[in-house]
Design a protein around this motif. Structure first.
Motif, short mmCIF file in Angstrom:
data_model
loop_
_atom_site.label_atom_id
_atom_site.label_comp_id
_atom_site.label_asym_id
_atom_site.label_seq_id
_atom_site.Cartn_x
_atom_site.Cartn_y
_atom_site.Cartn_z
N ASP A 4 0.85 -1.19 0.00
CA ASP A 4 0.00 0.00 0.00
C ASP A 4 0.89 1.24 0.00
N LEU A 38 -4.16 7.04 6.24
CA LEU A 38 -3.84 8.25 5.49
C LEU A 38 -2.38 8.20 5.05
N SER A 39 -1.98 9.15 4.24
CA SER A 39 -0.58 9.22 3.80
C SER A 39 0.27 9.90 4.87
N ARG A 47 0.46 4.10 0.99
CA ARG A 47 0.33 4.96 2.17
C ARG A 47 1.24 4.51 3.32
N HIS A 102 4.72 4.30 4.75
CA HIS A 102 6.00 4.97 4.49
C HIS A 102 7.12 4.09 5.03
#
Length: 380
Positions: free
Chosen positions: A39, A152-153, A41, A43
């Motif tokens: 995914d 969320l990102s 999103r 990091h």
């Protein structure tokens, strides 16, 4: 004080990472919202191979979640047996050690330091990294959140440190490993992203040294750390794609040479290998400031300090200046570490010693002109 938790691991069928990578669509199941390991999103920081699995101390991931109440890591067969220790920070708070293993590992079940989900719609930032320079493999298959959470990102900091070194930078002998090392603490002070490629026992020269098959001048450009030949999944190295370092490093810090000296690498040979290493680094970090640490040496009980390569680091920096590279800076660490700052048995800095080094280096950097970010880029 840092809390150590053994996460609850449940036996479950292990799916191949290639199957997980086939789609980024996530699903809600009985176990909650399942986030695939690819995914965008999520990091990732540090060195992860394609499985994906971690290499090098401090490699990890960061998540930005709305309405976070629970989080589990679903780990695959390349995870260290019997366990790997990871440091977990919630909302930029203290780091808690969680021991994880293959299977399902509940992260927010038992720790008073990791309380989440107090109000509907709250934003949470979860940061997680492997602590050890060995036994540090986690093989991420998926992440499970509570079903009403929203991933969320994560927005990374504008500052990003790349640290390069050996045991003195990797946190060897510290209770919580790299998370208590001056490298990690410096990044935290500046509210910066930070990757730490430091391997205990390794020389900069590409030679066998204290169990390391290669030196850092070779291994830094590889995905794997120097323990690759002892892992169960493979015994080879693969090139690291530096475009995966996002954001790219804004500042590069190098503290290395102790193991070259221990292997009787001569002054001239060390200057040459270090100079060649900087040439290669400049193909990646074309303009970023590079900070070259002098050794703080090995403190002795009688107050003396055993030094190595005295004056040679100045020669290395002067050579860069002579060809017009004025963005290489010498950090003179003479006197930074005394016998009171090290473990007597191995002369490596203690927890308090690493905190002292952090304080002195952050002061040095701020005098040089670098100020900490006022706040983290991703809100919590």
């Amino acid at each position: 004080m840092k809390v150590i938790i053994t996460a609850i691991a449940f036996l479950m069928p292990i799916f191949s990472s290639s199957a997980l990578s086939a789609s980024t669509s996530n699903a809600t199941s009985d176990s909650g919202l399942v986030i695939k390991n690819n995914d965008p999103r999520i990091h990732f920081n540090g060195r992860w191979d394609e499985s994906p699995g971690t290499w090098w101390a401090s490699s990890g991931l960061k998540l930005h979640v709305q309405n976070l109440k629970s989080l589990s890591l679903n780990l695959g067969p390349h995870t260290t047996v019997p366990l790997a220790s990871v440091g977990v920070s919630l909302n930029y708070g203290e780091i808690t050690t969680v021991n994880v293993s293959q299977g399902v590992n509940g992260i927010f079940r038992e720790s008073a330091a990791l309380q989440v989900g107090t109000s509907e719609g709250d934003l949470s930032v979860v940061r997680l990294n492997v602590e050890g320079w060995q036994d540090n493999r986690i093989n991420l298959e998926s992440i499970s959140l509570n079903s009403d959470a929203t991933l969320l990102s994560y927005v990374p900091s504008k500052l990003a440190f790349q640290f390069i070194g050996d045991s003195l930078s990797a946190g060897q002998f510290l209770p919580e490993g790299v998370d208590q090392a001056w490298t990690f603490l410096t990044g935290e002070h500046f509210k910066a992203e930070h990757n730490i490629n430091a391997q205990p026992g390794a020389a900069l020269s590409d030679i066998v040294s204290f169990g390391n098959e290669h030196g850092v001048s070779f291994q830094f450009f590889r995905t794997e750390d120097t323990g690759y030949f002892d892992t169960t999944d493979h015994n080879f190295t693969t090139p690291w794609n530096f475009s995966r370092d996002q954001p790219p490093a804004t500042h590069v810090v190098i503290h290395i040479g102790a193991n070259d000296a221990a292997q009787n690498v001569t002054d001239a040979a060390f200057v040459q290998v270090y100079s060649n290493f900087l040439v290669r680094l400049r193909t990646i970090y074309t303009h970023q400031p590079i900070f070259v640490f002098t050794p703080w040496g090995w403190p002795n009980a009688d107050g003396t300090i055993s030094q190595y390569y005295q004056g040679q680091y100045q020669i290395i920096v002067d050579q860069r200046h002579s060809i017009g590279d004025d963005q290489v800076f010498l950090v003179n660490t003479t006197g930074w570490v005394t016998f009171e700052d090290v473990f007597p048995a191995n002369q490596h800095p203690t927890v308090a010693g690493h905190q002292k080094i952090t304080r002195l280096f952050t002061q040095w950097l701020q005098k040089w002109g670098l100020d900490p970010e006022l706040e983290w880029a991703t809100p919590a």
